[in-house]
Design an enzyme around this catalytic site. Structure first.
Site, short mmCIF file in Angstrom:
data_model
loop_
_atom_site.label_atom_id
_atom_site.label_comp_id
_atom_site.label_asym_id
_atom_site.label_seq_id
_atom_site.Cartn_x
_atom_site.Cartn_y
_atom_site.Cartn_z
N MET A 160 44.72 55.44 39.69
CA MET A 160 45.84 55.24 40.61
C MET A 160 45.54 54.07 41.54
O MET A 160 44.49 54.03 42.19
CB MET A 160 46.09 56.50 41.45
CG MET A 160 46.66 57.68 40.69
SD MET A 160 48.15 57.35 39.73
CE MET A 160 49.29 56.77 40.99
N ASP B 291 48.23 52.53 37.54
CA ASP B 291 49.55 53.00 37.96
C ASP B 291 49.74 52.79 39.45
O ASP B 291 49.03 53.39 40.26
CB ASP B 291 49.66 54.50 37.62
CG ASP B 291 51.05 55.06 37.84
OD1 ASP B 291 51.93 54.31 38.29
OD2 ASP B 291 51.24 56.25 37.55
N MET C 71 56.48 65.18 39.59
CA MET C 71 55.96 65.48 40.93
C MET C 71 56.51 66.81 41.41
O MET C 71 57.70 67.09 41.25
CB MET C 71 56.42 64.39 41.91
CG MET C 71 56.01 63.00 41.50
SD MET C 71 56.64 61.81 42.68
CE MET C 71 55.92 60.31 42.00
N MET D 215 51.74 64.93 38.26
CA MET D 215 51.22 64.98 39.64
C MET D 215 51.61 66.33 40.21
O MET D 215 52.47 66.45 41.09
CB MET D 215 51.83 63.82 40.44
CG MET D 215 51.26 62.47 40.05
SD MET D 215 52.29 61.09 40.55
CE MET D 215 53.46 61.09 39.19
N ASP E 121 56.84 60.37 35.28
CA ASP E 121 56.16 60.79 36.51
C ASP E 121 56.72 62.12 37.00
O ASP E 121 57.83 62.18 37.52
CB ASP E 121 56.37 59.74 37.60
CG ASP E 121 55.41 58.58 37.47
OD1 ASP E 121 54.21 58.83 37.24
OD2 ASP E 121 55.85 57.43 37.60
N HIS F 289 56.84 55.93 30.72
CA HIS F 289 55.94 56.65 31.63
C HIS F 289 56.76 57.67 32.42
O HIS F 289 57.75 57.33 33.07
CB HIS F 289 55.25 55.65 32.56
CG HIS F 289 54.22 56.26 33.47
ND1 HIS F 289 52.96 56.59 33.04
CD2 HIS F 289 54.28 56.60 34.77
CE1 HIS F 289 52.27 57.09 34.05
NE2 HIS F 289 53.05 57.13 35.13
N HIS G 163 52.68 61.82 33.11
CA HIS G 163 51.75 61.80 34.25
C HIS G 163 52.12 62.97 35.16
O HIS G 163 53.11 62.91 35.88
CB HIS G 163 51.90 60.45 34.97
CG HIS G 163 51.05 60.30 36.18
ND1 HIS G 163 51.24 59.29 37.11
CD2 HIS G 163 49.98 61.01 36.63
CE1 HIS G 163 50.33 59.39 38.07
NE2 HIS G 163 49.57 60.44 37.82
N SER H 250 57.78 53.08 34.34
CA SER H 250 57.95 54.43 34.88
C SER H 250 59.42 54.69 35.21
O SER H 250 60.00 53.99 36.05
CB SER H 250 57.13 54.59 36.16
OG SER H 250 57.58 55.75 36.85
#
Ligand code: DX5
Ligand code: ZN
Length: 218
Positions: free
Chosen positions: A136, A174, A36, A67, A34, A32, A65, A7
């Site tokens: 998660m 993850d 957010m 979020m 991430d 990966h 991913h 990540s």
């Protein structure tokens, strides 16, 4: 085959291209990504522009991913020729089936994720329609947290269910994966293992990727 997805949340953003070249040289299988939004999780990371800055600089596929709340509004920004998976959170999608369909309509594989407190059975109806399930093993928002062991039990049960139901989605974990526990995580039945701080916090990133892959393949 087990795959490692470092990540970039834990990478040094001032030399992101170099850090990603290092994970690629070490044999990593995905980048990966991430994302957010400061609403779904209590942190803001980066958006599609940062991911796209890596396009063509690495051959590794992107494992995105999200979020974020209302992912349908943004997911097309993350569709590139290098995007393999886009994963959304079950908790963030009122019409999860519609969102999964939306992802697949863009030509990208669709993943769904659940937080540590969300029961596995909330995914039952969507499983035939997804390419990946992301369990998660920390509460999302930050790198460097400790793995919550109940996630491994979820993975074992999910792998069993998948076999019984004759489904073929990939199982990903993850959060909190380290060199010390990656073997146990792989043994639980995980196909794709995300690791952030354990990879990018290492003195030699490339060497750490190699060590982790060796450990998970044992
Ligand atoms: C958590 C993120 C993870 C995180 C993993 O909110 O989704 O991908 O960066 O970091 P580590 O491996 O440090 O727990
Ligand atoms: Zn993640």
């Amino acid at each position: 085959m087990k795959q490692l997805a470092p990540s970039i949340l834990s990478a040094d953003f001032s030399r992101l291209g170099k850090d990603v070249a290092d994970i690629e040289a070490g044999g990593a299988h995905f980048v990966h990504v991430d994302v957010m939004d400061g609403h779904f999780v209590p942190n803001i990371s980066f958006g599609a522009a940062v991911m796209k800055s890596l396009e063509g600089k690495t051959k590794l596929p992107f494992d995105v991913h999200l979020m974020i709340e209302e992912p349908d509004r943004y997911l097309e920004e993350f569709v590139t020729p290098q995007t393999e998976y886009i994963t959304v959170h079950q908790e963030a999608c009122v019409h999860l089936h519609r969102t999964v369909q939306h992802i697949r309509d863009t030509g990208v594989k669709a993943g769904v994720s659940i937080n540590p407190a969300t029961p596995l059975n909330t995914l039952e109806s969507i499983l035939p329609d997804v390419d990946l399930v992301l369990i998660m093993s920390v509460n999302p928002g930050f790198g460097g947290q400790k793995l919550i062991p109940s996630a491994l039990d979820k993975i074992r049960r999910l792998a069993e269910y998948r076999d019984r139901a004759g489904l073929a989605f990939a199982i990903e974990i993850d959060g909190g994966v380290t060199l010390d526990n990656i073997r146990m995580v792989a043994d639980a039945g995980t196909d794709i293992i995300v690791a952030g701080s354990a990879v990018f916090g290492a003195e030699k990133i490339r060497g750490r990727v190699r060590e982790m892959i060796k450990e998970m393949e044992k």
